[in-house]
Enzyme design. Structure first.
Site, PDB file in Angstrom:
ATOM      1  N   SER A  10       0.772  -1.209   0.001  1.00 31.10           N
ATOM      2  CA  SER A  10       0.371  -0.079  -0.031  1.00 31.10           C
ATOM      3  C   SER A  10       0.830   1.196  -0.115  1.00 31.10           C
ATOM      4  CB  SER A  10      -0.970  -0.095   1.330  1.00 31.10           C
ATOM      5  OG  SER A  10      -0.073  -0.117   2.399  1.00 31.10           O
ATOM      6  N   SER A 140      17.726  -6.192   2.573  1.00 34.52           N
ATOM      7  CA  SER A 140      18.191  -4.865   2.821  1.00 34.52           C
ATOM      8  C   SER A 140      19.857  -5.130   2.960  1.00 34.52           C
ATOM      9  CB  SER A 140      17.739  -4.387   4.231  1.00 34.52           C
ATOM     10  OG  SER A 140      18.368  -3.147   4.362  1.00 34.52           O
ATOM     11  N   TYR A 153      16.847  -5.712  13.274  1.00 35.46           N
ATOM     12  CA  TYR A 153      16.601  -5.458  11.748  1.00 35.46           C
ATOM     13  C   TYR A 153      17.355  -6.302  10.727  1.00 35.46           C
ATOM     14  CZ  TYR A 153      15.290  -3.010   7.052  1.00 35.46           C
ATOM     15  OH  TYR A 153      14.748  -2.649   6.010  1.00 35.46           O
ATOM     16  N   ILE A 186      16.334   3.982   0.024  1.00 36.15           N
ATOM     17  CA  ILE A 186      15.409   4.293  -0.864  1.00 36.15           C
ATOM     18  C   ILE A 186      14.249   5.611  -0.090  1.00 36.15           C
ATOM     19  CG2 ILE A 186      13.298   3.412  -2.255  1.00 36.15           C
ATOM     20  CD1 ILE A 186      16.189   2.168  -2.843  1.00 36.15           C
TER      21      ILE A 186
HETATM   22  P1  NAP Z   1       7.347   1.850   4.365  1.00 33.36           P
HETATM   23  O1  NAP Z   1       7.161   3.161   3.452  1.00 33.36           O
HETATM   24  O2  NAP Z   1       7.317   1.989   5.863  1.00 33.36           O
HETATM   25  O3  NAP Z   1       5.876   0.929   3.862  1.00 33.36           O
HETATM   26  C1  NAP Z   1       5.876  -0.304   4.936  1.00 33.36           C
HETATM   27  C2  NAP Z   1       4.624  -1.067   4.315  1.00 33.36           C
HETATM   28  O4  NAP Z   1       4.480  -2.276   5.002  1.00 33.36           O
HETATM   29  C3  NAP Z   1       3.280  -0.300   4.566  1.00 33.36           C
HETATM   30  O5  NAP Z   1       2.400  -0.683   3.303  1.00 33.36           O
HETATM   31  C4  NAP Z   1       2.631  -1.102   5.743  1.00 33.36           C
HETATM   32  O6  NAP Z   1       1.302  -1.130   5.649  1.00 33.36           O
HETATM   33  C5  NAP Z   1       3.176  -2.387   5.603  1.00 33.36           C
HETATM   34  N1  NAP Z   1       3.342  -3.089   6.726  1.00 33.36           N
HETATM   35  C6  NAP Z   1       4.052  -2.874   7.875  1.00 33.36           C
HETATM   36  N2  NAP Z   1       3.883  -3.797   9.029  1.00 33.36           N
HETATM   37  C7  NAP Z   1       3.121  -4.629   8.599  1.00 33.36           C
HETATM   38  C8  NAP Z   1       2.385  -5.489   9.212  1.00 33.36           C
HETATM   39  N3  NAP Z   1       2.685  -6.156  10.343  1.00 33.36           N
HETATM   40  N4  NAP Z   1       1.732  -6.417   8.372  1.00 33.36           N
HETATM   41  C9  NAP Z   1       1.275  -5.998   7.004  1.00 33.36           C
HETATM   42  N5  NAP Z   1       1.888  -4.865   6.361  1.00 33.36           N
HETATM   43  C10 NAP Z   1       2.571  -4.295   7.157  1.00 33.36           C
HETATM   44  O7  NAP Z   1       8.366   0.624   4.043  1.00 33.36           O
HETATM   45  P2  NAP Z   1       9.351   1.011   2.844  1.00 33.36           P
HETATM   46  O8  NAP Z   1      10.462   1.575   2.733  1.00 33.36           O
HETATM   47  O9  NAP Z   1       8.521   0.711   1.246  1.00 33.36           O
HETATM   48  O10 NAP Z   1      10.032  -0.797   2.952  1.00 33.36           O
HETATM   49  C11 NAP Z   1       9.436  -1.851   2.442  1.00 33.36           C
HETATM   50  C12 NAP Z   1      10.364  -3.135   2.563  1.00 33.36           C
HETATM   51  O11 NAP Z   1      11.809  -2.680   1.874  1.00 33.36           O
HETATM   52  C13 NAP Z   1      10.658  -3.356   3.876  1.00 33.36           C
HETATM   53  O12 NAP Z   1      10.676  -4.780   3.981  1.00 33.36           O
HETATM   54  C14 NAP Z   1      11.920  -2.812   4.189  1.00 33.36           C
HETATM   55  O13 NAP Z   1      12.611  -3.369   5.354  1.00 33.36           O
HETATM   56  C15 NAP Z   1      12.443  -2.834   2.883  1.00 33.36           C
HETATM   57  N6  NAP Z   1      13.674  -2.009   2.804  1.00 33.36           N
HETATM   58  C16 NAP Z   1      13.524  -0.654   2.624  1.00 33.36           C
HETATM   59  C17 NAP Z   1      14.409   0.296   2.555  1.00 33.36           C
HETATM   60  C18 NAP Z   1      14.369   1.657   2.331  1.00 33.36           C
HETATM   61  O14 NAP Z   1      15.366   2.398   2.252  1.00 33.36           O
HETATM   62  N7  NAP Z   1      13.035   2.369   2.273  1.00 33.36           N
HETATM   63  C19 NAP Z   1      15.855  -0.193   2.446  1.00 33.36           C
HETATM   64  C20 NAP Z   1      16.154  -1.517   2.484  1.00 33.36           C
HETATM   65  C21 NAP Z   1      15.000  -2.387   2.618  1.00 33.36           C
HETATM   66  P3  NAP Z   1       0.478   0.057   6.828  1.00 33.36           P
HETATM   67  O15 NAP Z   1       0.585   1.492   6.118  1.00 33.36           O
HETATM   68  O16 NAP Z   1      -0.692  -0.515   6.792  1.00 33.36           O
HETATM   69  O17 NAP Z   1       1.090  -0.125   8.136  1.00 33.36           O
END
Ligand code: NAP
Length: 241
Positions: A10, A140, A153, A186
């Site tokens: 989402s 990650s 993490y 990101i």
């Molecule tokens: P984000 O913007 O915080 O979005 C997180 C998403 O996960 C939201 O859709 C949230 O839904 C959902 N979510 C969180 N907890 C949940 C749960 N218990 N059950 C179901 N859905 C859940 O995160 P993002 O940056 O896009 O990260 C996405 C993935 O990439 C993660 O696994 C993160 O560790 C990985 N990652 C991100 C980065 C970065 O720099 N952004 C870097 C490396 C890896 P709700 O809004 O309903 O809570």
């Protein structure tokens, strides 16, 4: 239409992945946890662009919810099954290990690592029977190199990397591939409070990545074009080594 499930589809990276897989012609099942408004917005954007999909609310850290919701989903879609699974939902609760509370450890492990096990196990049988599947795990840079302040993490993502490699070997002969994508920094809500100006200095490309850039990689791994790639961890991080 192939069915794809994107956990945490989402917002952030998951949202970009949901939209990209829809552009690729898939029916996208968008999982979210608590922010219904953002989830509805994502689905609406997909529909306006001519795509198809639905929302599926469940907390990926709760095995009972996963089982109940996915069982109901199968009943509602007797003719279809999920062929592409993107295990993307994730959280961070950073703290130095010496101060880290039980909840900070357990919440991150159950959301980022245990969810991989329960969701994938539930959806794997159909993929094996039908001899096609794509499992893509969002890990990650932290899980590859370890980051101070992120023992929880880093452990969760390193755990998924190990499982990716093991599962890939178990099911390769059934034409189901399992790969991991390891983003660096990101631009999403998750990184919103980081000091981008400061951190950019350690990134050879001198910028944070875009969710859409990660989505393009996921799109390739989800496609038939990636059929000989399995058990891999593909970094997407602007050159940080
Ligand atoms: P984000 O913007 O915080 O979005 C997180 C998403 O996960 C939201 O859709 C949230 O839904 C959902 N979510 C969180 N907890 C949940 C749960 N218990 N059950 C179901 N859905 C859940 O995160 P993002 O940056 O896009 O990260 C996405 C993935 O990439 C993660 O696994 C993160 O560790 C990985 N990652 C991100 C980065 C970065 O720099 N952004 C870097 C490396 C890896 P709700 O809004 O309903 O809570």
């Amino acid at each position: 239409m192939r069915y794809a499930l994107v956990t945490g589809g989402s917002r952030g990276i998951g949202k970009a992945v949901s939209k990209k897989l829809s552009e690729d012609g898939m029916y996208v099942v968008i999982n979210y946890c608590s922010n219904k408004e953002e989830a509805e917005k994502t689905l609406e954007e997909i529909k306006v662009a001519g795509g198809k999909g639905e929302l599926l609310q469940f907390d990926v850290s709760k095995p009972e919810d996963i089982e109940t919701v996915l069982e109901k989903f199968s009943e509602n879609h007797p003719e279809n099954h999920i062929e592409v699974l993107v295990n993307n939902a994730g959280i961070r609760k950073d703290n130095l290990q010496v101060f880290m509370g039980d909840d900070e450890w357990n919440d991150v492990i159950s959301t980022n690592l245990n969810s991989f096990f329960y969701i994938t196990r539930r959806l794997l049988k159909d993929m094996l029977v039908n001899k096609f599947g794509r499992i893509i795990n969002m890990v990650s840079l932290s899980g590859l190199k370890g980051m101070p302040g992120q023992t929880n993490y880093s452990a969760s993502k390193a755990g998924v990397i190990g499982a990716t490699k093991a599962l890939a070997q178990e099911i390769a002969s059934k034409k189901v591939t399992v790969n991991a994508v390891a983003p660096g920094f990101i631009k999403t809500d998750m990184t919103a409070e980081l000091n981008e100006k400061e951190l950019k200095r350690i990134i050879p490309m001198r910028r944070f990545g875009k969710a859409e850039e990660v989505a393009d990689l996921v799109s390739f791994l989800a496609s038939e074009k990636s059929s000989y790639i399995t058990g891999e961890v593909i970094s997407i991080n602007g050159g940080i080594y």
